[in-house]
Design an enzyme around this catalytic site. Structure first.
Site, mmCIF file in Angstrom:
data_model
loop_
_atom_site.group_PDB
_atom_site.id
_atom_site.type_symbol
_atom_site.label_atom_id
_atom_site.label_comp_id
_atom_site.label_asym_id
_atom_site.label_seq_id
_atom_site.Cartn_x
_atom_site.Cartn_y
_atom_site.Cartn_z
ATOM 1 N N LYS A 17 101.067 61.891 29.098
ATOM 2 C CA LYS A 17 101.083 62.939 30.113
ATOM 3 C C LYS A 17 100.738 64.235 29.409
ATOM 4 O O LYS A 17 101.559 64.799 28.694
ATOM 5 C CB LYS A 17 102.459 63.031 30.767
ATOM 6 C CG LYS A 17 102.493 64.013 31.918
ATOM 7 C CD LYS A 17 103.819 63.962 32.641
ATOM 8 C CE LYS A 17 103.776 64.837 33.884
ATOM 9 N NZ LYS A 17 103.225 66.191 33.651
ATOM 10 N N ASP A 52 100.048 68.088 28.790
ATOM 11 C CA ASP A 52 100.856 69.213 29.238
ATOM 12 C C ASP A 52 99.964 70.433 29.404
ATOM 13 O O ASP A 52 99.728 71.170 28.466
ATOM 14 C CB ASP A 52 101.937 69.477 28.181
ATOM 15 C CG ASP A 52 103.032 70.347 28.738
ATOM 16 O OD1 ASP A 52 103.092 70.530 29.960
ATOM 17 O OD2 ASP A 52 103.836 70.838 27.943
ATOM 18 N N GLU A 109 106.198 65.150 27.177
ATOM 19 C CA GLU A 109 106.916 65.220 28.446
ATOM 20 C C GLU A 109 107.099 63.809 29.038
ATOM 21 O O GLU A 109 108.085 63.534 29.710
ATOM 22 C CB GLU A 109 106.074 66.065 29.402
ATOM 23 C CG GLU A 109 106.842 66.815 30.432
ATOM 24 C CD GLU A 109 105.892 67.583 31.337
ATOM 25 O OE1 GLU A 109 104.848 68.052 30.847
ATOM 26 O OE2 GLU A 109 106.203 67.680 32.529
#
Length: 325
Positions: A20, A22, A173
């Site tokens: 993921k 960021d 994350e």
DNA sequence: CTGGAGTACGCCTTCAACAG
DNA sequence: CTGTTGAAGGCGTACTCCAG
């Protein structure tokens, strides 16, 4: 297309896994003459990131056709995708000279993870694996590595457990799980894409609360702190998320008897609503995505009250972090 | 220099609409 | 009737801009 939040790592074949990233999610529309970066709200960010726009124009020119990509604008630190905060300083900058300065001093890149239009051919009705193959062909070797590049190919792999472990180590994350046979549904939140978060949680001491703003009752947010080695009460941020109506009422009942006139925090703090101070005795568990560079909690959510831990023992807990996300 | 307004990101809860 | 889903509302941090 948006991801739903997943509770557990999906198993079995037919899934692929990605970090993921960021940054800022964008749809990039590129022709040889023009490139635009649209955020979720439809705002055009191409003027803020001219180095990416230029790379997209060059890509479309080389390919000899227009392209629509889905990806994430990320800040670079030593050539690698870095943390979100590095981007925030650039998000609203419009003055051309300031933009140019940022583009050289705080460079960014587009990490592309999907291809929606290839020339005249729409790909959204095709399965992910086919779109991925086309994306790799379009970006070519330049996209895969190349520390100087402004266009990167998003990483993907079949081993979700391994990627999740890497995410924990590196302090990312979270990761995304995508069905390899799923078509692309624009603007839709789908279970074909799952967001698996690496969450952090620890206890904090409530040092005060803010007044509710709109129609909310009892209190707005908790002002959170912890004790450092010298016994000073350090501010860590405030959280208003994670409360049900009953939870707010219960928290207000606990805090009211602890009222005091002055702030218990060592530093002066700024709040969006008037603050009320309490003796720092109530311990709460909070989950959050990460610590900001300023020592504040990012995306903090109230989880519950901890009656079993003395407030004096609440410290900032170390985070495993071996690299940037 | 400071405070307030506005904008960007995103999270969680609530609630209404909808499908099976 | 129940479970899912999407939108709205209320929070956060961080930034810029502007007025005083």
């Amino acid at each position: 297309m948006y991801a739903s939040t997943g509770a557990t790592l999906p198993t079995g074949p037919g899934w692929t896994f990605e970090p993921k990233y960021d940054g800022i999610r964008v749809i990039a529309v590129a022709t040889a003459g023009e490139a635009r970066l649209f955020t979720r709200n439809g705002n055009d960010k191409s003027r803020q990131f001219p180095e990416i726009a230029a790379a997209l124009r060059a890509l479309a020119a080389r390919a000899g056709r227009s392209l629509v990509l889905d990806g994430e604008v990320v800040a670079l630190d030593a050539g690698e995708p870095a943390r979100f905060q590095a981007l925030q300083s650039r998000m609203h900058v419009e003055d051309p000279r300031a933009v140019a300065l940022h583009a050289t001093q705080a460079p960014s890149a587009l990490v592309a993870f999907d291809l929606l239009l290839d020339g005249d051919e729409p790909l959204i009705a095709r399965p992910w694996r086919e779109r991925r193959t086309r994306l790799e062909r379009v970006l070519g070797r330049r996209g895969r590595g190349g520390k100087g590049g402004r266009l990167r190919l998003g990483h993907t792999e079949a081993d979700g457990a391994a990627l999740l472990a890497r995410a924990r180590d590196a302090g990312w994350e979270g990761i995304l799980a995508k069905r390899t046979d799923a078509t692309y549904a624009p603007g839709v939140r789908t279970r074909h894409w799952l967001k698996l978060k690496v969450e952090q949680r620890q206890e904090f001491v409530v040092g005060g609360y803010t007044e509710p703003r709109e129609s909310r009752k009892h209190l707005g947010a908790l002002l959170l702190g912890y004790y450092d080695r010298d016994g000073r009460f350090v501010y860590a941020g405030h959280t208003g998320g994670g409360f049900t109506h009953a939870g707010l009422a219960d928290m207000a009942r606990r805090l009211r008897p602890l009222a005091r006139a002055t702030s218990p925090f060592t530093e002066a703090i700024k709040t969006n609503a008037p603050a009320h101070w309490v003796r720092p005795e109530v311990v709460v568990e909070v989950k959050f995505s990460e610590w900001t560079a300023d020592g504040r909690l990012r995306q903090p959510i109230f989880v519950g009250v901890r009656d079993d831990k003395p407030a004096r023992d609440v410290r900032r807990e170390p985070v495993a972090r071996s690299g940037a996300a």
